[in-house]
Design a protein around this motif. Structure first.
Motif, PDB file in Angstrom:
ATOM      1  N   LEU A 112       0.822  -1.213   0.000  1.00  0.00           N
ATOM      2  CA  LEU A 112       0.000   0.000   0.000  1.00  0.00           C
ATOM      3  C   LEU A 112       0.856   1.262   0.000  1.00  0.00           C
ATOM      4  CD1 LEU A 112      -2.783  -1.079   2.528  1.00  0.00           C
ATOM      5  CD2 LEU A 112      -2.904  -1.018   0.018  1.00  0.00           C
ATOM      6  N   LEU A 113       2.093   1.149   0.466  1.00  0.00           N
ATOM      7  CA  LEU A 113       2.982   2.313   0.480  1.00  0.00           C
ATOM      8  C   LEU A 113       3.359   2.780  -0.922  1.00  0.00           C
ATOM      9  CD1 LEU A 113       5.290   1.254   3.451  1.00  0.00           C
ATOM     10  CD2 LEU A 113       3.489   3.003   3.467  1.00  0.00           C
ATOM     11  N   LEU A 114       3.108   1.954  -1.922  1.00  0.00           N
ATOM     12  CA  LEU A 114       3.353   2.382  -3.299  1.00  0.00           C
ATOM     13  C   LEU A 114       2.496   3.588  -3.676  1.00  0.00           C
ATOM     14  CD1 LEU A 114       3.591  -1.069  -5.112  1.00  0.00           C
ATOM     15  CD2 LEU A 114       5.450   0.572  -4.754  1.00  0.00           C
ATOM     16  N   MET A 115       1.381   3.770  -2.966  1.00  0.00           N
ATOM     17  CA  MET A 115       0.511   4.910  -3.258  1.00  0.00           C
ATOM     18  C   MET A 115       1.168   6.245  -2.905  1.00  0.00           C
ATOM     19  SD  MET A 115      -3.357   3.556  -2.610  1.00  0.00           S
ATOM     20  CE  MET A 115      -3.181   3.050  -0.914  1.00  0.00           C
ATOM     21  N   LEU A 116       2.301   6.192  -2.231  1.00  0.00           N
ATOM     22  CA  LEU A 116       3.026   7.421  -1.923  1.00  0.00           C
ATOM     23  C   LEU A 116       3.494   8.145  -3.190  1.00  0.00           C
ATOM     24  CD1 LEU A 116       5.250   6.331   1.107  1.00  0.00           C
ATOM     25  CD2 LEU A 116       3.328   7.934   1.136  1.00  0.00           C
ATOM     26  N   TYR A 117       3.540   7.442  -4.323  1.00  0.00           N
ATOM     27  CA  TYR A 117       4.008   8.086  -5.548  1.00  0.00           C
ATOM     28  C   TYR A 117       3.142   9.290  -5.905  1.00  0.00           C
ATOM     29  CZ  TYR A 117       0.316   6.302  -8.611  1.00  0.00           C
ATOM     30  OH  TYR A 117      -0.889   6.053  -9.208  1.00  0.00           O
ATOM     31  N   ARG A 118       1.917   9.336  -5.408  1.00  0.00           N
ATOM     32  CA  ARG A 118       1.028  10.471  -5.714  1.00  0.00           C
ATOM     33  C   ARG A 118       1.432  11.743  -4.969  1.00  0.00           C
ATOM     34  NH1 ARG A 118      -4.818   8.077  -6.963  1.00  0.00           N
ATOM     35  NH2 ARG A 118      -4.113   6.042  -7.676  1.00  0.00           N
ATOM     36  N   VAL A 119       2.151  11.565  -3.840  1.00  0.00           N
ATOM     37  CA  VAL A 119       2.521  12.739  -3.037  1.00  0.00           C
ATOM     38  C   VAL A 119       4.027  12.913  -2.898  1.00  0.00           C
ATOM     39  CG1 VAL A 119       0.374  12.745  -1.720  1.00  0.00           C
ATOM     40  CG2 VAL A 119       2.329  11.424  -0.888  1.00  0.00           C
ATOM     41  N   THR A 120       4.790  12.004  -3.466  1.00  0.00           N
ATOM     42  CA  THR A 120       6.239  12.084  -3.374  1.00  0.00           C
ATOM     43  C   THR A 120       6.840  11.566  -4.680  1.00  0.00           C
ATOM     44  OG1 THR A 120       8.138  11.540  -1.988  1.00  0.00           O
ATOM     45  CG2 THR A 120       6.489   9.816  -2.266  1.00  0.00           C
ATOM     46  N   SER A 121       8.114  11.333  -4.673  1.00  0.00           N
ATOM     47  CA  SER A 121       8.759  10.851  -5.894  1.00  0.00           C
ATOM     48  C   SER A 121       8.543   9.351  -6.077  1.00  0.00           C
ATOM     49  CB  SER A 121      10.265  11.140  -5.835  1.00  0.00           C
ATOM     50  OG  SER A 121      10.888  10.298  -4.876  1.00  0.00           O
ATOM     51  N   LEU A 122       8.718   8.898  -7.301  1.00  0.00           N
ATOM     52  CA  LEU A 122       8.602   7.475  -7.600  1.00  0.00           C
ATOM     53  C   LEU A 122       9.666   6.685  -6.846  1.00  0.00           C
ATOM     54  CD1 LEU A 122       7.274   5.196  -9.187  1.00  0.00           C
ATOM     55  CD2 LEU A 122       8.851   5.703 -11.065  1.00  0.00           C
ATOM     56  N   GLN A 123      10.852   7.256  -6.718  1.00  0.00           N
ATOM     57  CA  GLN A 123      11.936   6.572  -6.002  1.00  0.00           C
ATOM     58  C   GLN A 123      11.551   6.308  -4.543  1.00  0.00           C
ATOM     59  OE1 GLN A 123      15.684   8.638  -6.060  1.00  0.00           O
ATOM     60  NE2 GLN A 123      16.775   6.955  -5.097  1.00  0.00           N
ATOM     61  N   VAL A 124      10.985   7.301  -3.875  1.00  0.00           N
ATOM     62  CA  VAL A 124      10.539   7.120  -2.490  1.00  0.00           C
ATOM     63  C   VAL A 124       9.433   6.076  -2.427  1.00  0.00           C
ATOM     64  CG1 VAL A 124       9.375   8.256  -0.546  1.00  0.00           C
ATOM     65  CG2 VAL A 124      11.246   9.415  -1.724  1.00  0.00           C
ATOM     66  N   ALA A 125       8.504   6.147  -3.360  1.00  0.00           N
ATOM     67  CA  ALA A 125       7.376   5.208  -3.370  1.00  0.00           C
ATOM     68  C   ALA A 125       7.842   3.774  -3.593  1.00  0.00           C
ATOM     69  CB  ALA A 125       6.374   5.615  -4.439  1.00  0.00           C
ATOM     70  N   LEU A 126       8.888   3.582  -4.376  1.00  0.00           N
ATOM     71  CA  LEU A 126       9.390   2.227  -4.623  1.00  0.00           C
ATOM     72  C   LEU A 126      10.187   1.680  -3.437  1.00  0.00           C
ATOM     73  CD1 LEU A 126      10.405   2.476  -8.378  1.00  0.00           C
ATOM     74  CD2 LEU A 126       8.417   1.320  -7.394  1.00  0.00           C
ATOM     75  N   TRP A 127      10.862   2.544  -2.714  1.00  0.00           N
ATOM     76  CA  TRP A 127      11.638   2.095  -1.548  1.00  0.00           C
ATOM     77  C   TRP A 127      10.771   1.923  -0.305  1.00  0.00           C
ATOM     78  CZ3 TRP A 127      16.014  -0.302  -1.223  1.00  0.00           C
ATOM     79  CH2 TRP A 127      16.934  -0.177  -2.255  1.00  0.00           C
ATOM     80  N   ALA A 128       9.629   2.600  -0.242  1.00  0.00           N
ATOM     81  CA  ALA A 128       8.769   2.532   0.944  1.00  0.00           C
ATOM     82  C   ALA A 128       8.329   1.107   1.281  1.00  0.00           C
ATOM     83  CB  ALA A 128       7.576   3.467   0.783  1.00  0.00           C
ATOM     84  N   PRO A 129       7.879   0.303   0.314  1.00  0.00           N
ATOM     85  CA  PRO A 129       7.510  -1.085   0.661  1.00  0.00           C
ATOM     86  C   PRO A 129       8.707  -1.905   1.154  1.00  0.00           C
ATOM     87  CG  PRO A 129       6.585  -0.490  -1.457  1.00  0.00           C
ATOM     88  CD  PRO A 129       7.520   0.613  -1.066  1.00  0.00           C
ATOM     89  N   VAL A 130       9.872  -1.652   0.611  1.00  0.00           N
ATOM     90  CA  VAL A 130      11.074  -2.370   1.058  1.00  0.00           C
ATOM     91  C   VAL A 130      11.326  -2.074   2.537  1.00  0.00           C
ATOM     92  CG1 VAL A 130      13.567  -2.625   0.729  1.00  0.00           C
ATOM     93  CG2 VAL A 130      12.063  -2.387  -1.265  1.00  0.00           C
ATOM     94  N   VAL A 131      11.195  -0.822   2.912  1.00  0.00           N
ATOM     95  CA  VAL A 131      11.348  -0.436   4.319  1.00  0.00           C
ATOM     96  C   VAL A 131      10.240  -1.080   5.154  1.00  0.00           C
ATOM     97  CG1 VAL A 131      11.318   1.510   5.936  1.00  0.00           C
ATOM     98  CG2 VAL A 131      12.569   1.694   3.771  1.00  0.00           C
ATOM     99  N   GLY A 132       9.017  -1.095   4.629  1.00  0.00           N
ATOM    100  CA  GLY A 132       7.903  -1.732   5.333  1.00  0.00           C
ATOM    101  C   GLY A 132       8.153  -3.210   5.582  1.00  0.00           C
ATOM    102  N   TRP A 133       8.660  -3.906   4.558  1.00  0.00           N
ATOM    103  CA  TRP A 133       8.956  -5.335   4.733  1.00  0.00           C
ATOM    104  C   TRP A 133      10.112  -5.546   5.708  1.00  0.00           C
ATOM    105  CZ3 TRP A 133       8.045  -5.249  -1.033  1.00  0.00           C
ATOM    106  CH2 TRP A 133       6.734  -5.637  -1.318  1.00  0.00           C
ATOM    107  N   ALA A 134      11.071  -4.633   5.714  1.00  0.00           N
ATOM    108  CA  ALA A 134      12.161  -4.738   6.689  1.00  0.00           C
ATOM    109  C   ALA A 134      11.613  -4.636   8.110  1.00  0.00           C
ATOM    110  CB  ALA A 134      13.209  -3.655   6.432  1.00  0.00           C
ATOM    111  N   VAL A 135      10.657  -3.733   8.318  1.00  0.00           N
ATOM    112  CA  VAL A 135      10.036  -3.588   9.634  1.00  0.00           C
ATOM    113  C   VAL A 135       9.287  -4.868  10.011  1.00  0.00           C
ATOM    114  CG1 VAL A 135       8.229  -2.343  10.912  1.00  0.00           C
ATOM    115  CG2 VAL A 135       9.904  -1.073   9.546  1.00  0.00           C
ATOM    116  N   ILE A 136       8.568  -5.441   9.060  1.00  0.00           N
ATOM    117  CA  ILE A 136       7.823  -6.679   9.326  1.00  0.00           C
ATOM    118  C   ILE A 136       8.769  -7.835   9.658  1.00  0.00           C
ATOM    119  CG2 ILE A 136       6.445  -8.476   8.174  1.00  0.00           C
ATOM    120  CD1 ILE A 136       4.844  -6.196   6.876  1.00  0.00           C
TER     121      ILE A 136
END
Length: 163
Positions: A112-136
């Motif tokens: 779901l963090l991929l939806m960040l691309y609407r409010v931030t850069s594509l690069q941030v949106a692509l790395w956000a799920p990776v960070v989320g999975w690291a937390v999990i």
């Protein structure tokens, strides 16, 4: 009969994830090809924006089905097989449908963090799920039974086995 050991080492889990990423990429490519054929090449517009409302939900459903069916039918994804690990219930038995669904939903939340691309850069949106999975997955490094948050929520564990 195989001998079960508990817990599976974290390095085996992470190695299986790498393999499963390759499987997911292949699944996404095949579903994309089928969608392109079904729409006559009109899944996306000339700027690369997806115009078929059903395309992304279809991708999510097929990838989710891959994981859920793998866990329910033998407890292993393609990535888990070479590393001799399997998802089991806390009691050591097969994973049930409810457990599999809980595990899938919790593990899938970072998408779901991929939806960040609407409010931030594509690069941030692509790395956000990776960070989320690291937390999990982070708790699996310190938990006595090497469980990630998705395993804790679903009451599942990863077992290593020897042939």
């Amino acid at each position: 009969m195989s001998t079960m050991t508990l817990p599976a080492p974290a390095w085996r889990r992470f190695a299986a994830i790498v393999y499963d990423v390759l499987a997911v990429v292949a699944i996404v490519m095949v579903v994309g090809l089928i969608a392109q054929v079904a729409t006559g090449g009109h899944v996306a517009d000339s700027k690369g924006h997806v115009v078929a409302w059903w395309y992304q939900p279809l991708q999510a459903a097929v990838v989710g089905a891959y994981f859920l069916l793998s866990w329910l039918r033998g407890g292993q994804t393609l990535g888990m097989r070479p590393w001799k690990i399997r998802v089991v219930s806390r009691e050591g038995g097969p994973v049930g449908v409810k457990q599999g669904l809980v595990r899938l939903v919790v593990a899938g939340l970072p998408v779901l963090l991929l939806m960040l691309y609407r409010v931030t850069s594509l690069q941030v949106a692509l790395w956000a799920p990776v960070v989320g999975w690291a937390v999990i997955l982070l708790p699996s490094l310190v938990d006595a039974r090497h469980r990630g948050l998705h395993d804790m929520a679903a009451r599942t564990e990863i077992h290593a086995y020897l042939n």
